[in-house]
Design a protein around this motif. Structure first.
Motif, PDB file in Angstrom:
ATOM      1  N   GLY A  58       0.825  -1.207   0.000  1.00 34.24           N
ATOM      2  CA  GLY A  58       0.000   0.000   0.000  1.00 34.24           C
ATOM      3  C   GLY A  58       0.852   1.247   0.000  1.00 34.24           C
ATOM      4  O   GLY A  58       0.583   2.218  -0.719  1.00 34.24           O
ATOM      5  N   HIS A  59       1.916   1.220   0.808  1.00 33.67           N
ATOM      6  CA  HIS A  59       2.864   2.338   0.815  1.00 33.67           C
ATOM      7  C   HIS A  59       3.550   2.471  -0.545  1.00 33.67           C
ATOM      8  O   HIS A  59       3.808   3.589  -1.009  1.00 33.67           O
ATOM      9  N   ALA A  60       3.863   1.322  -1.178  1.00 33.18           N
ATOM     10  CA  ALA A  60       4.549   1.348  -2.469  1.00 33.18           C
ATOM     11  C   ALA A  60       3.687   2.012  -3.534  1.00 33.18           C
ATOM     12  O   ALA A  60       4.181   2.786  -4.362  1.00 33.18           O
ATOM     13  N   LYS A  61       2.383   1.707  -3.551  1.00 31.40           N
ATOM     14  CA  LYS A  61       1.482   2.321  -4.539  1.00 31.40           C
ATOM     15  C   LYS A  61       1.417   3.833  -4.372  1.00 31.40           C
ATOM     16  O   LYS A  61       1.500   4.588  -5.349  1.00 31.40           O
ATOM     17  N   LEU A  62       1.262   4.261  -3.121  1.00 31.37           N
ATOM     18  CA  LEU A  62       1.183   5.697  -2.857  1.00 31.37           C
ATOM     19  C   LEU A  62       2.513   6.384  -3.146  1.00 31.37           C
ATOM     20  O   LEU A  62       2.559   7.408  -3.837  1.00 31.37           O
ATOM     21  N   LEU A  63       3.601   5.800  -2.626  1.00 29.81           N
ATOM     22  CA  LEU A  63       4.916   6.403  -2.832  1.00 29.81           C
ATOM     23  C   LEU A  63       5.298   6.402  -4.311  1.00 29.81           C
ATOM     24  O   LEU A  63       5.842   7.386  -4.826  1.00 29.81           O
ATOM     25  N   GLY A  64       5.003   5.297  -5.019  1.00 33.74           N
ATOM     26  CA  GLY A  64       5.325   5.212  -6.444  1.00 33.74           C
ATOM     27  C   GLY A  64       4.606   6.271  -7.257  1.00 33.74           C
ATOM     28  O   GLY A  64       5.189   6.881  -8.169  1.00 33.74           O
ATOM     29  N   THR A  65       3.337   6.520  -6.934  1.00 37.58           N
ATOM     30  CA  THR A  65       2.574   7.554  -7.633  1.00 37.58           C
ATOM     31  C   THR A  65       3.190   8.925  -7.407  1.00 37.58           C
ATOM     32  O   THR A  65       3.354   9.717  -8.344  1.00 37.58           O
ATOM     33  N   LEU A  66       3.562   9.209  -6.143  1.00 39.39           N
ATOM     34  CA  LEU A  66       4.165  10.504  -5.824  1.00 39.39           C
ATOM     35  C   LEU A  66       5.549  10.654  -6.444  1.00 39.39           C
ATOM     36  O   LEU A  66       5.905  11.733  -6.938  1.00 39.39           O
ATOM     37  N   VAL A  67       6.338   9.577  -6.439  1.00 37.23           N
ATOM     38  CA  VAL A  67       7.672   9.620  -7.040  1.00 37.23           C
ATOM     39  C   VAL A  67       7.583   9.853  -8.544  1.00 37.23           C
ATOM     40  O   VAL A  67       8.353  10.646  -9.123  1.00 37.23           O
ATOM     41  N   THR A  68       6.631   9.163  -9.184  1.00 37.84           N
ATOM     42  CA  THR A  68       6.437   9.343 -10.629  1.00 37.84           C
ATOM     43  C   THR A  68       6.073  10.784 -10.955  1.00 37.84           C
ATOM     44  O   THR A  68       6.612  11.391 -11.887  1.00 37.84           O
ATOM     45  N   PHE A  69       5.163  11.355 -10.160  1.00 40.67           N
ATOM     46  CA  PHE A  69       4.782  12.754 -10.346  1.00 40.67           C
ATOM     47  C   PHE A  69       5.973  13.668 -10.097  1.00 40.67           C
ATOM     48  O   PHE A  69       6.197  14.640 -10.835  1.00 40.67           O
ATOM     49  N   VAL A 105      10.983   6.142 -13.855  1.00 40.41           N
ATOM     50  CA  VAL A 105      11.117   4.685 -13.948  1.00 40.41           C
ATOM     51  C   VAL A 105      11.062   4.054 -12.551  1.00 40.41           C
ATOM     52  O   VAL A 105      10.403   3.026 -12.338  1.00 40.41           O
ATOM     53  N   ILE A 106      11.727   4.672 -11.584  1.00 42.08           N
ATOM     54  CA  ILE A 106      11.701   4.165 -10.208  1.00 42.08           C
ATOM     55  C   ILE A 106      10.280   4.203  -9.653  1.00 42.08           C
ATOM     56  O   ILE A 106       9.813   3.248  -9.011  1.00 42.08           O
TER      57      ILE A 106
END
Length: 345
Positions: free
Chosen positions: A150-161, A330-331
């Motif tokens: 769950g943290h990965a989905k949220l963090l990944g979205t923010l990192v991508t942005f 990409v990350i």
């Protein structure tokens, strides 16, 4: 959902052999990456056509009309025996999907006309965040904030942005590429970047809700083969709605309807067949299994592709900020993919 192997970072998820579900996830990823290349190509083609005088409004009309004519025969042939009965609720959703698509296309390409292709695709990277938040509010996206994924989905979205914003804001030293030294390429100066940015952001909200509504409709009709028929119906409704919009906004300007063998015709055909017909169909199939957030999470790749293509086609310079932003994107995508690979949060 299918398990997506992620190698040495999370060894507990590894398996000795790739399962069928893992292979399926890889194909879904390839399908969405293909969509990103398709839309990047359209951004380049459409910007060139807009510079040649193409109206964003007639672009929407011809694009949806071509998609309708192209895909209607396939829908009639391949889905004639397993198509749900039309209800008032379905009709309402199809009309709304068509309208959202028209508004998104009109605003996005009008905004691009006032800015640049790179700026438009960069700003459009708020789409995954908007889709994630709306999906979470509407309970289409389950996020357990106490779980690692769950943290990965949220963090990944923010990192991508964040990576997209790095590409947009940070310049850095220019990378010396021999093919970007051609100063004879036509660079189009932004006409009204503030107005263009507002239009593009509004288009993002429309496109995010379009994906959410399409995913919800396909989920409710999961027993049926309906993707081709839904694509055809959306494009048919969008053709009528965009034609009415164009007649109201561009009234008295008959020249915008003319068709010639030029870049504008290429934009109509490419946009209709690839980015309306094929894209709606593929996105529908992927969203049936992965949801709208998965599809839109890949959107920042479009900017990476447009930046690279722009360096070749328009001799746009690549700087360190764009490269760093691409690596961050990409990350972020990797984190989202791992977070989405779990069956339940």
């Amino acid at each position: 959902m299918a398990t997506f192997g992620v190698g040495g970072f999370f060894p507990e998820e590894q398996s000795q052999e790739a399962s069928p579900s893992t292979q399926g996830s890889k194909y879904l990823i390839l399908a969405v990456v293909f969509l990103r290349f398709a839309f990047a190509g359209l951004a380049i083609i459409a910007k060139s056509a807009l510079a040649k005088g193409m109206s964003p409004f007639t672009f929407a009309v011809y694009r949806n009309a071509i998609a309708t004519v192209t895909f209607a025969p396939f829908a009639l042939i391949f889905e004639r025996t397993n198509r749900p009965r039309m209800t008032l609720s379905m009709l309402y959703k199809i009309i709304l999907l068509g309208l959202l698509g028209v508004i998104e296309q009109d605003l996005y390409y009008t905004g691009m006309k006032h800015t640049t292709a790179t700026f438009a695709t960069a700003l459009y990277n708020v789409l995954p965040v908007i889709t994630f938040v709306l999906s979470w509010i509407l309970r289409q996206e389950n996020v357990n904030f106490r779980s690692l994924r769950g943290h990965a989905k949220l963090l990944g979205t923010l990192v991508t942005f964040g990576g997209a914003m790095v590409m947009t804001v940070i310049k850095g030293p220019v990378i010396d590429l021999s093919w970007t030294k051609d100063t004879t390429s036509a660079h189009i100066n932004p006409q009204n970047p503030i107005l263009g940015a507002f239009m593009i952001l509004t288009a993002c909200f429309c496109w995010a809700y379009f994906h959410i509504l399409q995913a919800d409709m396909l989920e409710s009709l999961k027993p049926y083969n309906f993707e081709l028929s839904l694509t055809t119906l959306i494009c048919t409704v969008a053709t009528v709605e965009s034609a009415i919009t164009t007649l109201v906004i561009e009234r008295g300007n008959a020249a915008i309807w003319s068709i010639h063998l030029d870049i504008k015709l290429l934009a109509y055909i490419y946009g209709g067949i690839i980015c309306s017909g094929v894209a709606y169909y593929i996105a529908g199939i992927v969203m049936k299994q992965k949801g709208p957030v998965f599809v839109t999470s890949f959107n920042p790749l479009t900017m990476v592709i447009v930046a690279v293509m722009g360096s070749f086609i328009f001799a746009d310079e690549l700087d360190l900020g764009k490269v760093a932003g691409a690596i961050i994107i990409v990350i972020g995508l990797y984190l989202v993919l791992w977070g989405k690979s779990e069956k339940k949060d």
